[in-house]
Design an enzyme around this catalytic site. Structure first.
Site, PDB file in Angstrom:
ATOM      1  N   HIS A  49       0.820  -1.097   0.067  1.00 28.09           N
ATOM      2  CA  HIS A  49       0.096   0.142  -0.029  1.00 28.09           C
ATOM      3  C   HIS A  49       0.981   1.346   0.008  1.00 28.09           C
ATOM      4  CE1 HIS A  49      -3.219  -2.888   2.101  1.00 28.09           C
ATOM      5  NE2 HIS A  49      -3.395  -2.520   0.679  1.00 28.09           N
ATOM      6  N   GLU A 104       1.854   3.346   3.013  1.00 33.87           N
ATOM      7  CA  GLU A 104       2.188   2.496   4.199  1.00 33.87           C
ATOM      8  C   GLU A 104       3.908   2.543   4.055  1.00 33.87           C
ATOM      9  OE1 GLU A 104      -0.185  -0.927   4.881  1.00 33.87           O
ATOM     10  OE2 GLU A 104      -2.090   0.314   4.883  1.00 33.87           O
ATOM     11  N   HIS A 107       3.585  -3.936   6.280  1.00 33.57           N
ATOM     12  CA  HIS A 107       2.379  -2.748   6.283  1.00 33.57           C
ATOM     13  C   HIS A 107       2.275  -1.986   7.365  1.00 33.57           C
ATOM     14  CE1 HIS A 107      -0.189  -5.135   3.133  1.00 33.57           C
ATOM     15  NE2 HIS A 107       0.838  -5.795   3.357  1.00 33.57           N
ATOM     16  N   GLU A 115       2.075  -5.674  10.486  1.00 30.04           N
ATOM     17  CA  GLU A 115       1.526  -4.272  10.885  1.00 30.04           C
ATOM     18  C   GLU A 115       2.492  -3.531  11.737  1.00 30.04           C
ATOM     19  OE1 GLU A 115      -0.922  -3.001   9.234  1.00 30.04           O
ATOM     20  OE2 GLU A 115      -1.839  -4.446   8.086  1.00 30.04           O
TER      21      GLU A 115
END
Length: 594
Positions: free
Chosen positions: A190, A193, A322, A414
């Protein structure tokens, strides 16, 4: 001094020339390739160095080296090599007293400072954000510095034409070595990110410098593993997100590609197929082919590039970096019940996936922090890890595709609640993630590995390695080698291939075992195997089921009317419009002879 080497008689003439305009736009045309080297080399012709009222020509060997390295970039955009960079015509030999216009460039601080401090057991990193061109520059310089163990390559191009650059570390860059496992990290899926992208750039520099400094852990890792780092899978989205700047970016801007596609929703939905097959006792729930219906939708060139990459290299372990939370997730990411948004949906390798996720989380000081007041506090009681579908369910994810279409196990990292933090936070991000990044890479050596061959020692490709009680097989690579990630325990392992008898072995993996156990199989040919027997799904599974090798993501978006009736303008390359202001003086010398 005027006239210059092109016989241009004033600065005004130079600045309105096609040669000058080419140098101004070359950075965009080549997407960062060979810059600023090419511009400096061109300036040595357009604005030549002079001593004692005499022009000093640049060195021929500098031009020849640059032409060798940069010509493929020109070929990619179908552009001829500029005439004014003719190495024989405008450049001189060293015996003629030439000068090197790139000498200062090669002496930039990144290398000069490290060379001066070569004996200091540390790695110097600059914790800044990298634009696309800066990222490419750093990766190429890092590979050049460690050319004996590193190289850069592209797996394809983004929708806007940017190369998807990978830096590889191995004792034999560019080649798969028998029984050496393949590992990959993918960042910036993404575009907004961004922490993962920067961490992988830092990691590349760290691996290179520490290897040269004799760090035994890094040398062991690179000597025994082939490591691939793809810092930015969505460079188009990153450039859009970066326009707003760090600290101001929202949760949407730049997340998707230039085609407005979310790459982590763009892969084939094989998870639904796996659930359907699981109801059938003998149906395979691994190495599921891509359904033909998938190609009828929008497939991003970035997605296609990654899928081809997975086909070309027998990856064993992977992680996608991410941002937006602080947790480690693992497959499946799509719920077992399609209407359930938060439903625990484990794979057959649940224990191994939990071990992989815990390895990263436990080495991360913030993810492993027990304070619920921190970012990502909702996951504290879970140890900082969660099954993806239990967190929230989505289809078309890359982690599920890795597991169900290839041998590769992939988890999702994440790495912070801020997607695009301020630059001063990058140092902390590196310190928090460095040990986790290394520890997770070392996990590629857990479980078993070996070679499957016939009685004559010939390798058997696409043989299945099965583990009793775990309904998920891995298949052997082209050289007959395999890797099977497993936690500690006792297992019944079998190897079988079409036309051969099955062989079974009992294997025990101790809890403290950190190197893959060697388990080879020699399969006996079945002479009575029917000649007209139809091959099963594990033989040539990729070639038989989908058009990945020939699918063109760009073709489906071109207007059909334009394809039927090409205009005069379309006969010229796409970059021809950059020179529209020149009227009749456009650089025809850039067009290749057709």
């Amino acid at each position: 001094m005027y006239p210059n080497l092109l016989d241009q008689k004033s600065r005004e003439v130079v600045e309105f020339s096609s040669e000058y305009i080419l140098m101004s736009v070359l950075h965009n045309l080549l997407q960062g390739e060979c810059n600023p080297d090419l511009r400096l080399l061109s300036c040595s012709i357009l604005a030549p160095q002079c001593e004692k009222d005499k022009i000093v020509k640049p060195c021929r060997h500098v031009c020849e080296n640059l032409r060798k390295n940069c010509l493929p970039a020109f070929d990619t955009i179908d552009m001829a090599w500029p005439y004014f960079l003719d190495c024989d015509r405008f450049f001189a030999g060293e015996e003629e007293g030439c000068f090197d216009p790139l000498a200062k460039l090669r002496g930039e601080p990144e290398f000069a400072e490290e060379d001066l401090l070569a004996e200091v057991p540390t790695t110097l990193l600059q914790f800044t954000y990298h634009s696309y061109s800066k990222m490419v520059n750093v990766l190429k310089k890092t590979a050049s510095k460690c050319s004996h163990i590193a190289r850069t390559y592209s797996i394809g191009r983004s929708f806007e034409g940017r190369d998807l650059f990978v830096i590889e570390f191995s004792t034999n860059p560019g080649h798969h070595k028998l029984l050496k496992p393949e590992f990959k990290y993918i960042g910036n899926m993404h575009g907004n990110e961004v922490v993962g992208k920067e961490l992988l750039i830092y990691l590349a520099q760290y691996l290179c410098s520490e290897y040269l400094l004799g760090n035994p852990r890094i040398q062991t890792l690179i000597n025994n593993t082939r490591i691939h780092l793809l810092p930015s899978l969505n460079p188009d989205g990153y450039e859009l997100a970066a326009e707003e700047g760090a600290g101001y970016n929202g949760w949407i801007n730049g997340r998707q590609t230039a085609q407005n596609l979310d790459l982590n929703r763009n892969f084939p939905d094989l998870t639904s197929e796996a659930y359907n097959r699981a109801r059938l006792r003998w149906a395979r729930t691994d190495h599921i082919p891509i359904p033909e219906s998938y190609w009828e939708g929008k497939v991003a060139p970035e997605t296609k590039a990654v899928m081809k990459w997975m086909r070309a290299i027998p990856f064993v372990l992977s992680a996608s970096l991410h941002g937006g939370e602080l947790v480690v997730t693992y497959p499946y990411d799509f719920s077992r019940h399609p209407l359930e948004e938060k439903m625990y949906s484990p794979t057959p390798d649940e224990k191994m996936f939990r071990l992989l996720a815990k390895t990263y989380a436990n080495a991360h000081p913030v993810i492993s922090d027990k304070s619920e007041a921190r970012c990502g506090g909702n996951f504290v009681k879970r140890g900082g890890i969660i099954n993806g579908a239990q967190w929230y369910s989505f289809t078309g994810g890359m982690a599920d595709f890795n597991y169900l279409h290839t041998n590769c196990f992939e988890i999702t990292l994440e790495l912070g609640c801020e997607k695009f933090p301020l630059e001063e936070e990058l140092y902390s991000a590196w310190q928090e993630n460095k040990e986790s990044l290394l520890s997770f890479m070392e996990m590629v050596h857990r479980g078993i590995k070996g070679i499957v061959s016939d009685k004559f020692g010939n390798p058997i490709k696409n043989a299945r390695i099965s583990v009793k009680g775990i309904r998920h097989d891995v298949i052997t690579a082209a050289d007959g080698d395999y890797w099977r990630l497993l936690p500690s325990g006792t297992y019944i392992i079998s190897a079988h291939a079409i036309g051969y008898s099955k062989v079974m072995k009992r294997v025990t993996l101790p809890a403290k075992m950190k190197r893959a156990g060697r388990v080879n199989f020699v399969l006996r040919s079945l002479d009575a195997w029917p000649k007209n027997f139809r091959r099963g799904p594990m033989e040539d599974i990729y070639e038989r089921y989908d058009p990945l090798e020939h699918f063109d993501p760009h073709a489906q978006h071109a207007p059909t009317e334009e394809r039927r009736q090409p205009t005069r303008h379309s006969e010229k390359p796409w970059w021809w419009s950059y020179f529209s202001s020149l009227g009749q003086h456009k650089p025809l010398w850039l067009l290749k002879q057709r």
